[in-house]
Design an enzyme around this catalytic site. Structure first.
Site, PDB file in Angstrom:
ATOM      1  N   ASP A   7       0.871  -1.172   0.000  1.00 31.99           N
ATOM      2  CA  ASP A   7       0.000   0.000   0.000  1.00 31.99           C
ATOM      3  C   ASP A   7       0.910   1.225   0.000  1.00 31.99           C
ATOM      4  O   ASP A   7       1.360   1.666   1.060  1.00 31.99           O
ATOM      5  CB  ASP A   7      -0.906  -0.004   1.229  1.00 31.99           C
ATOM      6  CG  ASP A   7      -1.825   1.211   1.280  1.00 31.99           C
ATOM      7  OD1 ASP A   7      -2.321   1.618   0.213  1.00 31.99           O
ATOM      8  OD2 ASP A   7      -2.029   1.755   2.381  1.00 31.99           O
ATOM      9  N   GLU A  67      -2.109  -1.711  -5.366  1.00 37.83           N
ATOM     10  CA  GLU A  67      -3.341  -1.060  -5.800  1.00 37.83           C
ATOM     11  C   GLU A  67      -3.090  -0.287  -7.092  1.00 37.83           C
ATOM     12  O   GLU A  67      -2.104   0.436  -7.207  1.00 37.83           O
ATOM     13  CB  GLU A  67      -3.834  -0.114  -4.708  1.00 37.83           C
ATOM     14  CG  GLU A  67      -5.255   0.364  -4.870  1.00 37.83           C
ATOM     15  CD  GLU A  67      -5.714   1.167  -3.654  1.00 37.83           C
ATOM     16  OE1 GLU A  67      -6.207   0.561  -2.697  1.00 37.83           O
ATOM     17  OE2 GLU A  67      -5.564   2.387  -3.673  1.00 37.83           O
ATOM     18  N   ASP A 140      -2.080   1.060   7.388  1.00 36.52           N
ATOM     19  CA  ASP A 140      -1.415   0.840   6.102  1.00 36.52           C
ATOM     20  C   ASP A 140      -1.049  -0.636   5.935  1.00 36.52           C
ATOM     21  O   ASP A 140      -1.103  -1.182   4.827  1.00 36.52           O
ATOM     22  CB  ASP A 140      -0.144   1.696   6.015  1.00 36.52           C
ATOM     23  CG  ASP A 140      -0.404   3.147   6.346  1.00 36.52           C
ATOM     24  OD1 ASP A 140      -0.601   3.948   5.429  1.00 36.52           O
ATOM     25  OD2 ASP A 140      -0.435   3.472   7.552  1.00 36.52           O
TER      26      ASP A 140
END
Length: 199
Positions: A7, A67, A140
């Site tokens: 992330d 992502e 996170d």
């Protein structure tokens, strides 16, 4: 199979590695890379890259998942996130690993069941799926684990074991577009033979 989720963020980058057999998931490691507030931006990127390179080397994952889209409050923040994401991808590619990307909606759908899940719902499901006593911290790290779990849930378990051909090699069947068109397999077979289906 080990999946390493990232992330990315310029101030804090979450990471999480999951070991799975397709049905059971085990936490390998998770955490966040925090950069020094007084460091220059290039120095922060170097820190992120070096730490991820070391972590990927220690975990020896089969792939890295990140992502594909990110949200930022302004253009400046978006550019910084883009740079952080770039060095994360670079660390994976340098290790010779495939990089897989998923949108935020795909991650939420794979972990929770719907693409509009709240962050706390995703974090709670991560805790349950990994059998943890509490939600991974910081957030996170939980997000990075959710990204890894998304990839696991998006794969066919048999393919992970190498006992089944790729989906592209399987014959395609026409999906029913309405419940009116749905017929059980036994009924379809009977119709082809010209015989009534047995209930």
């Amino acid at each position: 199979m080990k999946v390493f989720g990232i992330d990315p963020g310029s101030e804090r980058t979450g990471y999480g590695c999951v070991d799975t057999d397709g049905s059971r998931h085990r936490l390998v490691v998770c955490g966040a890379i925090t950069t020094a507030a007084l460091d220059s931006f290039p120095a922060k990127l170097l820190t992120i890259h070096m730490r991820l390179t070391a972590l990927i080397g220690e975990c020896s994952p089969d792939c890295v998942v990140i992502e594909s889209l990110f949200h930022a409050n302004n253009v400046r923040s978006a550019l910084k996130l883009g740079h952080a994401r770039g060095v994360a991808v670079l660390a994976a590619v340098e290790a010779g690993l495939p990089v897989v990307e998923y949108t935020p909606a795909e991650i939420k759908r794979a972990v929770v069941g719907h693409g509009r899940a709240e962050k706390h719902q995703v974090q709670h499901m991560v805790k349950l799926l990994l059998g943890l006593a509490s939600v991974p911290s910081p957030h996170d790290a939980a997000d990075a684990l959710a990204i890894a779990i998304c990839h696991v849930h998006s794969m066919v378990p048999a393919r992970m074991a190498g006992s089944m051909p790729a989906a592209s090699a399987l014959p395609r069947t026409k999906a029913a577009t309405s419940w009116r068109h749905y017929r059980p397999a036994s009924a379809l077979a009977a119709l082809r033979r010209g015989k009534p289906a047995q209930s």
